[in-house]
Motif scaffolding. Structure first.
Motif, PDB file in Angstrom:
ATOM      1  N   ALA A1215       0.836  -1.299   0.058  1.00 50.45           N
ATOM      2  CA  ALA A1215      -0.052  -0.133   0.047  1.00 50.45           C
ATOM      3  C   ALA A1215       0.843   1.224   0.081  1.00 50.45           C
ATOM      4  O   ALA A1215       1.885   1.447   0.857  1.00 50.45           O
ATOM      5  N   SER A1216       0.456   2.200  -0.703  1.00 53.97           N
ATOM      6  CA  SER A1216       1.130   3.647  -0.926  1.00 53.97           C
ATOM      7  C   SER A1216       0.629   4.363   0.166  1.00 53.97           C
ATOM      8  O   SER A1216      -0.098   4.006   0.862  1.00 53.97           O
ATOM      9  N   ASP A1217       1.309   5.548   0.259  1.00 54.06           N
ATOM     10  CA  ASP A1217       0.999   6.555   1.308  1.00 54.06           C
ATOM     11  C   ASP A1217      -0.430   7.176   0.631  1.00 54.06           C
ATOM     12  O   ASP A1217      -0.878   7.134  -0.590  1.00 54.06           O
ATOM     13  N   LEU A1218      -1.360   7.603   1.593  1.00 55.48           N
ATOM     14  CA  LEU A1218      -2.753   8.344   1.290  1.00 55.48           C
ATOM     15  C   LEU A1218      -2.439   9.529   0.282  1.00 55.48           C
ATOM     16  O   LEU A1218      -1.518  10.344   0.652  1.00 55.48           O
ATOM     17  N   GLN A1230      -6.731   8.574  -1.536  1.00 59.30           N
ATOM     18  CA  GLN A1230      -6.760   7.343  -2.263  1.00 59.30           C
ATOM     19  C   GLN A1230      -5.704   6.691  -1.681  1.00 59.30           C
ATOM     20  O   GLN A1230      -4.683   7.234  -1.428  1.00 59.30           O
ATOM     21  N   CYS A1231      -5.689   5.241  -1.639  1.00 60.21           N
ATOM     22  CA  CYS A1231      -4.672   4.426  -1.272  1.00 60.21           C
ATOM     23  C   CYS A1231      -4.325   3.349  -2.441  1.00 60.21           C
ATOM     24  O   CYS A1231      -5.122   2.543  -2.867  1.00 60.21           O
ATOM     25  N   TYR A1232      -3.085   3.562  -3.320  1.00 63.19           N
ATOM     26  CA  TYR A1232      -2.902   2.564  -4.107  1.00 63.19           C
ATOM     27  C   TYR A1232      -2.345   1.369  -3.769  1.00 63.19           C
ATOM     28  O   TYR A1232      -1.468   1.512  -2.579  1.00 63.19           O
ATOM     29  N   TRP A1244     -11.368   2.947   7.635  1.00 63.05           N
ATOM     30  CA  TRP A1244     -11.307   4.281   7.557  1.00 63.05           C
ATOM     31  C   TRP A1244     -11.526   4.918   8.887  1.00 63.05           C
ATOM     32  O   TRP A1244     -12.557   4.494   9.638  1.00 63.05           O
ATOM     33  N   MET A1265      -6.946   0.585  -6.203  1.00 63.25           N
ATOM     34  CA  MET A1265      -6.892   1.240  -5.012  1.00 63.25           C
ATOM     35  C   MET A1265      -8.398   1.534  -4.234  1.00 63.25           C
ATOM     36  O   MET A1265      -9.123   0.675  -4.680  1.00 63.25           O
ATOM     37  N   TRP A1267     -10.593   4.003  -1.775  1.00 61.96           N
ATOM     38  CA  TRP A1267     -10.703   5.445  -1.801  1.00 61.96           C
ATOM     39  C   TRP A1267     -11.996   5.951  -0.676  1.00 61.96           C
ATOM     40  O   TRP A1267     -12.686   5.056  -0.397  1.00 61.96           O
ATOM     41  N   THR A1282      -7.202   7.983   8.545  1.00 64.02           N
ATOM     42  CA  THR A1282      -6.347   6.718   8.445  1.00 64.02           C
ATOM     43  C   THR A1282      -7.105   5.597   7.844  1.00 64.02           C
ATOM     44  O   THR A1282      -8.203   5.557   8.107  1.00 64.02           O
ATOM     45  N   ARG A1294      -2.294   3.402   6.928  1.00 67.29           N
ATOM     46  CA  ARG A1294      -1.512   4.557   6.023  1.00 67.29           C
ATOM     47  C   ARG A1294      -2.399   5.608   6.489  1.00 67.29           C
ATOM     48  O   ARG A1294      -3.510   5.685   6.709  1.00 67.29           O
TER      49      ARG A1294
END
Length: 1498
Positions: A1215-1218, A1230-1232, A1244, A1265, A1267, A1282, A1294
């Motif tokens: 997971a990437s940063d938001l 969004q979180c890829y 969330w 992703m 979202w 978060t 994240r």
């Protein structure tokens, strides 16, 4: 009674003193020193010999006749004589002490005076007699490196004091000519010349000339300055300062040194630290006259170094070895010069191997030495380690390290099998250290101690160099090759030969050529196989610079000839003469085994060994000695460094153990075979005569005879004392006479024929097999008069046993004289040593002759005495006992009560911590020795003894004790109580009536083919075990249906039933008999238990049948790959090419893109983008002519959750940063990730509060992703957001902080997008109705009608060919209800053909829609239609554009709903989102879409 005794030679050299008597020995040495210091050196040995002889011989005296006296006068005379003799003896002792002290003080003053006189005499002699100069210490030649200082020293005496001048090659050295170059010093007769930075020009002959008015003297020395090669540093060994000779006017031989404490045999471990210390008395002890201590190891003088630190002073000499290594093992000797010669002391230091880096590895090699060194070549040797339990050494690795570096480089790629190795390819002029590691099957050993520093350089370089002075100033360095004239090509090498030959390598050596060609020289080597005429040049990895080269790759079966060529840059020389034939072979092997090993007792912890040398020594390096406790078969090393001689004292043995020894010989090829084992030897001190008895006391006197008693010697001499001899003499006489000629075995004797009223003294000697020992001290003078007192006489023979840290037990013997009535009891008194205060231990008398005294102070020393009592009172006290220290002996054990596991006998057992070979265990009951063997039996084995009860019962209860003879009071006691005896009897019964112990009762196990195994496990079984199986009361035997077996190692007994059917229901029993022990175990297989076993057997039978054809070795299971693809995997077995494989889901076949390959052994079905739609029952089938098999996997419930959790773990990790993304509806986070599906556990949070999906907060995602969108955000939505992705093990989070400037920027972007979307939604547009092309016949009426929409109502304008159409009679324009716009052309003609367009617009914008109109005449073909253009949006008029402020936050107004078929427009923006548009769908196929392959029903 004189006896001559011949001591073994090893006892002549060594003295052994116990540590308990160290202070006594010290006092004795000091006293002997003081007594002997007044004697002359010349008469010292004679007087000592006379004294020794006089001590052994009996003195005889001639008694002169005395006048006759009356009986009364005689008695009075004898009394006065005794008192006078005592007074005289005490007076003589005091006078003797005063005399010794006075002599010592006078002698010390005389020695000091003598020293001062000699110093003054020497000074006067030098002033008066020594007129001319005299060199006491001459100059010494030096060889140094360039740019290093050199110092020349000499010592000159003369009167008047001579002046010294320095010359260089006969020319006076002028220090002013070269300031700072030379420094000249002169102090106390020591003169020095220092050359600060030497160069090659300083190589010369230097002369020191001393002169005064009486003459001159000179001393010469040479200085050679060597110029190192480029980048070369001089070795550290050449930079050491000079050692100035110690000057002294007083000779050290005037000192008298006596050692009072010395170091003993010492044991150390590699890597540790050991200090050897000697304390001494020095006479005279003067501050300016300290002795010199010289330390030797194996007769090699040690020097102060990194490995050895030496200190001497304050009456102590100390050698410290801070970094122990096996190289340090050996015999260490301290030698000091004394008045009588030398004072020496020696002891052995043993160094054990440190723990190896790998378990099972051998010890490290040792004594690494450099045998030969040249420009690029070094020959090393070392000694192999001793091995006992380790595997044999397979070879050695040699490492090198350049001086100044910490990096070690391995020199050889494969292990070398002998303890010698040539290292080639070194850098000339560089200095190196070397070390060696031993290898065996377990791995590498620790490295050896590093070698001394060695420099790779030509050893003949200094011989070929000369320094010539030109014009008295310039120095010219000339080498031998500079004198070769015009010679350029080098000469021919000579004497080619093999200097080292073995099976591992051959070292080829030769003589360098005389002519070198004035250029750097190297060599080329050629070889020729015997019988061939072809010479082959060797390919050396680097140029050969040294006249030595090692060869490793020669074949053992061939013989070779070699020749060498000299080469420089001008060319090569002719070939040298061929060498003799060289054959790669070992000239000799390991030594033969040493001969017979003989062991002899030495001390209580050491044994003296001798052995015969091997018949084939083969350049022997030494011997290794191993020891083993008899019966253990475990060998330990006695020495870890080869010992050169054939006699050795093994130290550190356990007293009372029996050992055997063996010896191995060592050379460079390794260790020989072991010698034959020595005969077993019991470790104890060698046999010698016993020490003197003591405590002679009078037990009874009747007027004409006396009964004497005494105590046994403290040391028996290693043999049982078998005889005592008593001497007597009257107190008034000097001559002693024997009491008994025949030996007395008891420690009491009756001396008869004595004179009543006389005083007698007695002394006792003890004897054993070694002879008769020394006499005891004379007893006090006993008065011979009859005892007639009514009280008892003194008790005697007080002894102690069971000494512990707070108690002891005292025993004594009854008095010989009982008085007027029988003895009724005893009283014991105690006193702390030195206090003089006696106190009673027992208030009431005890009838027995022993008493346990407690509590006592640990470590304190006490004395005891005993009194006997009868009806008339308490009698005379016994003699005071010897002092006893209340402290348990190290390793003391108590009596143990137990039962023999084999026989069931009840016993009491005791193990002694120390024992001699002649020691015996004496058992007592109630402290009376057990002599009746009808109830007990005593068995002794080594250090253990057992008291075995034959028929134990209550009569055997009581106190039992045991003591070990010939030891330091080793003893113990035990009270056998009824409860303890009862437990022992129960255990004895269980052993004598045994039951075979079972680890596991009878159980069953289903095997393959449906067979059933019935088994049980015993704790142990013997080879004579028998058993039988009974099924439903019928014994079965091994047949086709049953197989029985057992294992003695595991204790398992088993029966395998081949056919387990419904008829097998019932009871199973096994009966076992092993010797006398019996047991049985049963198993009931009835009802549900039997059904379970039968079901398992049927399953295993079917499973076996299944595996005969193609089958699944591993059934279906899932795997989740890194790209989040789910694989359904199965493994196959027993397949062939014809085997078919199919996949099914819910009974519908799945045809994968890649056909399954059954021959690969496994098949896999990929399921990309896994989600809830993929739930179902998956099936894999396998079939061919041998059979078929099926595997099912139900992906639902727990299996589905496991797959989702596995996907969540990968997704969470990737997971990437938001990321913040604004939309017209609001702000989106969004979180890829690699893959996302709504089935994952995703949450969330806003400020730690969980967010649920709603109209305000929308939660969703795509396959790429996840979202969360905040619709119409306000200040309440500011804060920390978060996302949490949860898998089966952990959670992945994240975060994004939506506050501050980030929120302001996002809100502004949202308002902009919202305004743009609003404008797009309400602009004017054509909703529908217009065609693209219209074809019409002339004279017809054309009506173009369309529906338009806009808010506010748009304006409609028609154009023809980009010209506005004006409404008239021909072109009628209408716009009804602000919704329907039309253009009607009446009676069309060809002029009406063209491109018509409508422009619909309002303040938010509009669009153009074009229509192509074609008019044709009647009869003509209808023209092909030409498509018009798509509608194109038109920007709103600038005048009607809303203000910028309104665009950011438009006021909400009620708007008409768009038509149902109109989709929401996507807002345009300069920068596109990296994510798909909001309306875009996931690339995942719809959940209703099935596999693209046509399904078929199975």
């Amino acid at each position: 009674m004189a006896t001559a005794k011949v001591l073994p030679f090893y006892q002549r050299k060594h003295k052994h003193f116990g540590q308990d008597y160290r202070s006594t020995e010290t006092k004795y040495v000091a006293r002997e020193y003081l007594a002997s210091s007044s004697r002359k050196t010349s008469s010292k040995s004679v007087s000592q010999t006379t004294t020794a002889k006089a001590a052994e011989e009996e003195q005889t005296y001639t008694v002169p006749p005395f006048r006759q006296r009356e009986p009364g006068e005689v008695e009075e005379y004898e009394r006065r004589t005794v008192n006078f003799s005592r007074g005289v003896a005490e007076l003589q002792q005091e006078v003797h002490k005063i005399r010794e002290s006075t002599k010592y003080q006078i002698e010390k003053l005389e020695i000091q005076r003598e020293v001062e006189e000699r110093v003054s005499i020497q000074k006067k002699v030098y002033e008066e007699l020594v007129k001319g100069p005299e060199f006491v210490v001459n100059l010494r030649s030096h060889t140094v490196w360039e740019k290093t200082p050199v110092k020349l020293l000499c010592t000159v005496l003369g009167h008047p004091t001579p002046s010294v001048k320095w010359f260089k090659d006969g020319i006076v050295i002028d220090r002013l000519n070269k300031p700072g170059k030379y420094q000249v010093e002169s102090k106390y007769g020591v003169h020095s010349l220092t050359i600060s930075r030497s160069d090659v020009g300083d190589s010369a002959e230097y002369t020191a000339v001393a002169a005064n008015v009486h003459g001159a003297a000179s001393s010469k020395a040479s200085v050679l300055v060597k110029r190192p090669g480029e980048g070369e540093e001089p070795p550290e060994t050449l930079l050491l300062p000079f050692q100035i000779p110690l000057l002294s006017d007083i000779r050290r031989s005037k000192l008298d040194i006596t050692f009072i404490e010395t170091f003993g045999v010492t044991f150390g471990v590699e890597g540790g630290t050991v200090s050897l210390t000697c304390k001494m008395i020095i006479n005279p002890d003067l501050a300016n006259l300290q002795p010199e201590a010289m330390w030797y190891r194996d007769d090699h003088l040690l020097r102060e170094s990194h490995w050895a630190e030496m200190k001497c002073g304050g009456g102590e000499a100390k050698l410290t070895l801070p970094h122990l290594n096996k190289d340090d093992e050996g015999l260490y000797t301290l030698r000091m010069w004394t008045k009588a010669g030398t004072a020496e002391h020696s002891a052995y230091l043993f160094v054990k191997d440190a723990s190896p880096p790998v378990a099972g590895a051998s010890g490290a090699p040792m004594d690494i030495k450099v045998l030969q060194a040249d420009r690029d070549y070094v020959l090393l040797s070392w000694k192999p380690p001793n091995i006992t339990t380790e595997s044999p050494i397979t070879g050695y690795f040699v490492d090198r390290c350049e001086v100044g570096s910490d990096s070690w480089v391995q020199c050889n790629n494969s292990p070398v099998t002998l303890c010698k190795y040539p290292v080639h390819g070194l850098s000339e002029g560089h200095s190196y250290h070397f070390r060696v590691r031993a290898m065996n099957s377990a791995g590498s050993s620790r490295p050896s101690r590093v070698s001394e520093q060695v420099t790779a350089m030509d050893p003949t370089e200094l011989e070929r160099q000369q320094v010539i002075k030109v014009d008295g100033r310039k120095d010219v360095v000339i080498r031998q090759e500079d004198l070769e004239g015009h010679v350029k090509v080098p000469g021919v090498p000579g004497k080619v030969h093999a200097s080292e030959v073995n099976k591992t390598f051959v070292v080829l050596s030769w003589t360098p050529p005389h002519a070198r060609g004035r250029e750097p020289l190297w060599y080329q080597i050629e070889k020729c196989v015997e019988g061939s005429t072809t010479w082959q040049r060797l390919n050396t990895p680097a140029p050969v610079k040294s006249p030595h080269y090692p060869l490793f790759d020669l074949e053992e079966s061939k013989k070779y000839l070699f020749r060498v060529l000299s080469v420089n840059k001008h060319g090569s020389s002719d070939s040298s003469a061929p060498s003799a034939l060289v054959h790669k072979q070992d000239p000799f092997g390991v030594p033969s085994a040493p001969g017979q090993v003989t062991a002899t007792r030495n001390t209580r912890t050491s044994v003296f060994l001798q052995w015969e040398p091997p018949k084939s020594p083969n350049k022997l390096l030494g011997y290794y000695i191993d020891a083993s406790v008899l019966g253990s078969k475990t060998w330990t090393t006695c020495n870890n460094r080869p010992y050169k001689h054939t006699r050795f004292v093994v130290h550190g043995l356990t007293p009372g153990e029996t050992y055997v020894f063996r010896v191995q010989a060592v050379n460079v090829f390794g260790l020989s075979d072991e010698s034959q084992e020595s005969l077993p030897i019991f470790v104890e001190a060698g046999v010698s005569t016993p020490s003197a008895p003591y405590g002679v006391s009078l037990l009874y006197c009747d007027g004409t005879s006396m009964i004497l008693g005494w105590k046994r010697p403290k040391f028996c001499g290693g043999s049982k004392v078998t005889a005592y001899y008593v001497d007597q003499h009257e107190a008034s006489e000097a001559q002693w006479c024997e009491v008994n000629v025949a030996p007395v075995q008891d420690r009491t004797v009756k001396v008869e024929n004595l004179k009543e009223g006389a005083f007698y003294q007695f002394r006792v000697k003890a004897g054993n097999v070694a002879g008769v020992g020394l006499s005891s001290e004379p007893s006090e003078a006993f008065h011979c008069e009859a005892w007639n007192m009514p009280e008892p006489g003194p008790c005697h023979d007080l002894s102690f046993c069971e000494v512990r840290n707070d108690s002891l037990l005292i025993q004594w013997k009854a008095p010989v004289y009982t008085g007027k009535s029988a003895v009724t009891g005893y009283f014991v008194e105690v006193s702390k040593k030195g206090s003089g205060q006696w106190s009673a231990v027992n208030e009431a008398s005890v009838a027995h002759r022993y008493l346990k005294v407690s509590p006592l102070e640990k470590g304190a020393t006490y004395e005891f005495r005993v009194r006997a009592a009868n009806a008339h009172g308490v009698g005379k006290a016994s003699a005071v006992s010897e002092p006893v220290c209340v402290k348990a002996l190290p390793g003391t054990k108590e009596i143990h009560c137990g039962v023999d596991e084999d026989t069931g006998d009840v016993y009491l057992s005791f193990e002694a911590c120390d024992i001699l070979e002649i020691s015996k265990f004496v058992w007592s009951r109630s402290y009376k020795e057990i002599t009746d063997s009808t109830r007990v039996n005593v068995v002794q084995q080594g250090k253990r003894s057992r008291l075995i009860f034959k028929s134990p019962d209550k009569e055997d209860l009581g106190t039992y004790s045991v003591y070990v003879t010939e030891t330091d009071g080793i003893s113990a006691s035990h009270v056998l109580k009824e409860e303890e005896l009862q437990k022992m009897l129960e255990l004895s019964y269980a052993i004598r009536h045994p039951v075979v112990p079972l680890k596991t009762e009878l159980a069953y196990e289903v095997l393959e083919k449906g067979r059933v195994r019935f088994w049980l496990q015993t704790v142990k079984m013997s080879s004579g075990v028998s058993y039988r199986f009974i099924v439903n009361d019928k014994e079965v035997s091994s047949s086709e249906g049953f197989k029985m077996s057992h294992s003695m190692d595991t204790g398992v007994i088993e029966m395998i039933m081949e056919h387990f059917t419904k008829e097998s229901e019932g009871t199973y029993t096994v009966q076992i008999q092993d010797g006398k022990a019996k047991t049985q175990s049963s198993l009931v297989l009835i009802g549900d238990l039997f059904k379970t076993a039968l079901k398992e057997a049927d399953f295993q039978r079917k499973e076996y049948t299944r595996k005969l054809g193609p089958h699944f070795q591993e059934y279906l299971y899932f795997q989740v790959q890194e790209d989040c693809t789910v694989l359904l995997v199965c493994k196959l077995a027993n397949v062939k090419k014809e085997t078919t494989f199919h996949w099914f889901k819910d009974d519908e076949e799945i045809i994968p893109d890649v056909p399954p390959n059954v021959m690969s052994g496994s098949c896999a079905l990929p399921i990309p983008m896994f989600s809830r739609k993929d739930q179902g029952v998956y099936k894999a089938t396998l079939s061919d002519d041998k059979g078929k098999d099926i595997s099912l996997l139900d992906i639902s419930g727990k299996v589905f959750e496991d797959i989702i959790n596995a996907l969540a773990e990968i997704a969470g990790s990737s997971a990437s940063d938001l990321v913040l993304q604004c939309t017209p509806e609001g702000i989106r986070l969004q979180c890829y990730m690699k893959y996302y599906t709504e089935e994952m556990k995703t949450h969330w949070f806003h400020k730690d509060s969980k967010i649920s999906s709603s109209e305000k907060m929308r939660i969703g995602g795509t396959s790429e992703m996840a979202w969360m969108q905040i619709c119409e955000p306000t200040d309440r939505e500011k804060g920390h957001y978060t996302i949490e992705i949860i898998d089966a093990k952990k959670s992945h989070t994240r975060s994004f902080d939506l506050s501050g400037q980030a929120y302001n920027d996002a809100y502004a972007e949202f308002q902009r997008l919202k305004a743009a979307a609003f404008a797009e939604k309400n602009r004017g547009r054509v909703v529908g109705g217009l065609p693209d092309v219209v074809t019409i016949m002339e004279k017809k009426t054309l009506s173009l009608t369309c529906t338009v929409w806009g808010d506010p109502t748009p304006e409609v304008t028609w154009f023809k060919n980009e010209q506005e159409v004006i409404s008239d009679d021909h072109n009628v324009i209408s716009f009804e209800g602000g919704k329907f716009a039309s253009l009607t052309i009446k009676a069309v003609s060809s002029e009406d053909s063209g491109k018509y367009s409508i422009n619909v617009r309002n303040k938010y914008g509009g669009e153009f829609v074009e229509v192509t109109v074609s008019v044709y005449r009647p009869g003509e073909e209808i023209p092909e239609p030409k498509l018009g253009q798509m509608p194109r949006a038109v920007a709103p008029p600038k005048a009607s554009a809303p203000p910028a402020q309104a665009a950011k936050s438009p006021a909400p107004q009620p708007q008409p709903a768009p038509p149902q078929n109109v989709k929401s427009p996507t807002p345009s923006h300069g920068t596109k989102s990296p994510t798909p548009p909001h309306g875009a769908k996931s690339p995942t196929p719809p959940r209703s879409v099935k596999s693209p392959t046509p399904p078929r029903r199975k």
